[in-house]
Design an enzyme around this catalytic site. Structure first.
Site, PDB file in Angstrom:
ATOM      1  N   PRO A 122     -17.871  23.843 -58.191  1.00 13.94           N
ATOM      2  CA  PRO A 122     -18.991  23.241 -59.692  1.00 13.94           C
ATOM      3  C   PRO A 122     -20.005  23.429 -59.027  1.00 13.94           C
ATOM      4  CG  PRO A 122     -16.657  22.418 -60.307  1.00 13.94           C
ATOM      5  CD  PRO A 122     -16.766  23.039 -58.757  1.00 13.94           C
ATOM      6  N   ASN A 123     -21.457  23.581 -60.540  1.00 13.25           N
ATOM      7  CA  ASN A 123     -22.184  23.259 -59.973  1.00 13.25           C
ATOM      8  C   ASN A 123     -22.747  24.236 -58.436  1.00 13.25           C
ATOM      9  OD1 ASN A 123     -22.540  20.970 -61.600  1.00 13.25           O
ATOM     10  ND2 ASN A 123     -21.407  19.973 -60.376  1.00 13.25           N
ATOM     11  N   ARG A 124     -22.431  24.939 -58.421  1.00 13.00           N
ATOM     12  CA  ARG A 124     -22.589  25.630 -56.898  1.00 13.00           C
ATOM     13  C   ARG A 124     -22.879  25.518 -56.146  1.00 13.00           C
ATOM     14  NH1 ARG A 124     -24.030  31.056 -59.418  1.00 13.00           N
ATOM     15  NH2 ARG A 124     -25.134  31.351 -57.536  1.00 13.00           N
ATOM     16  N   LEU A 125     -21.333  24.532 -55.810  1.00 12.45           N
ATOM     17  CA  LEU A 125     -21.361  23.618 -54.678  1.00 12.45           C
ATOM     18  C   LEU A 125     -20.365  24.635 -54.090  1.00 12.45           C
ATOM     19  CD1 LEU A 125     -21.894  19.693 -55.340  1.00 12.45           C
ATOM     20  CD2 LEU A 125     -23.877  21.828 -54.102  1.00 12.45           C
ATOM     21  N   HIS A 126     -20.532  25.858 -53.637  1.00  6.92           N
ATOM     22  CA  HIS A 126     -19.348  26.962 -53.473  1.00  6.92           C
ATOM     23  C   HIS A 126     -18.693  26.367 -52.122  1.00  6.92           C
ATOM     24  CE1 HIS A 126     -21.048  28.937 -56.848  1.00  6.92           C
ATOM     25  NE2 HIS A 126     -22.153  28.866 -56.410  1.00  6.92           N
TER      26      HIS A 126
END
Length: 201
Positions: free
Chosen positions: A178-182
């Site tokens: 989520p939230n581009r916190l890959h």
């Protein structure tokens, strides 16, 4: 903020690949074995295209091609490549890098003749990557080869049609969060084993 759970395992990268690939075979609507193959000329000009994975294991990842095509010529001039699997249904990708080696003639024969007859004909009729003046030229070749080998049920494997195995020295797993916190975990081959570490996304 607390988000310390790792979703990418820390064990053997081949085992992780097997698990992810099995999930992709269940979830991807088309060609879960499709992968981007990146090659380069000796002077560093890169190119990329989609091919299909046709075999894999601890010794590497196998694909087949016309060795007289652009990718075949680049491979034989510079036996290094990179692979990329991207499974949108799972929001995952895997990057694999390493040297290439050509499969044996017996392996190439076995795979070529495991393909449907019409696929054998299509490959044998194609001067892959070469200019084609008119599509009918290719279709006429297909028709002629199909008629010539219909009774035999198979086409002799052209000597230029072969396979290559990429023996990985690096395998990187990427998982959407989520939230581009890959999450990214990269494994490097060192000696007879692998070391792995997380990377910033």
């Amino acid at each position: 903020m607390s988000d310390s759970e790792n979703t990418i395992p820390t064990g053997n990268p081949f085992a992780i690949f097997e698990d992810w690939f099995a999930e992709a075979q269940e979830s991807e609507p088309n060609d879960p074995n499709a992968m981007c193959l990146a090659t380069a000329t000796p002077d560093g000009r890169p190119s990329a295209r989609m091919v299909l994975l046709k075999g894999h294991g601890p010794d590497g990842f196998v694909f087949y091609t016309n060795a007289e095509s652009r990718k075949g010529e680049e491979i034989r001039a510079n036996m290094q490549a990179a692979l990329l699997f991207h499974w949108k249904s799972l929001r995952r990708q895997i990057r694999i890098e390493g040297p290439l080696e050509e499969v044996s003639a017996a392996e190439a024969d076995e795979y070529f003749h495991s393909r449907p007859f019409k696929s054998q004909v299509g490959s044998a009729a194609s001067d892959q990557s070469r200019p084609l003046a008119d599509r009918d030229v290719y279709l006429n070749r297909v028709e002629q080869l199909q008629a010539a080998y219909q009774d035999a049920g198979e086409v002799p494997r052209p000597p230029y049609w072969t396979g290559f195995r990429l023996a990985p020295v690096a395998i990187e797993f990427w998982s959407d969060r989520p939230n581009r916190l890959h999450e990214r975990r990269r494994f490097l081959r060192e000696g007879g084993g692998w070391t792995g570490s997380l990377l910033y996304p």
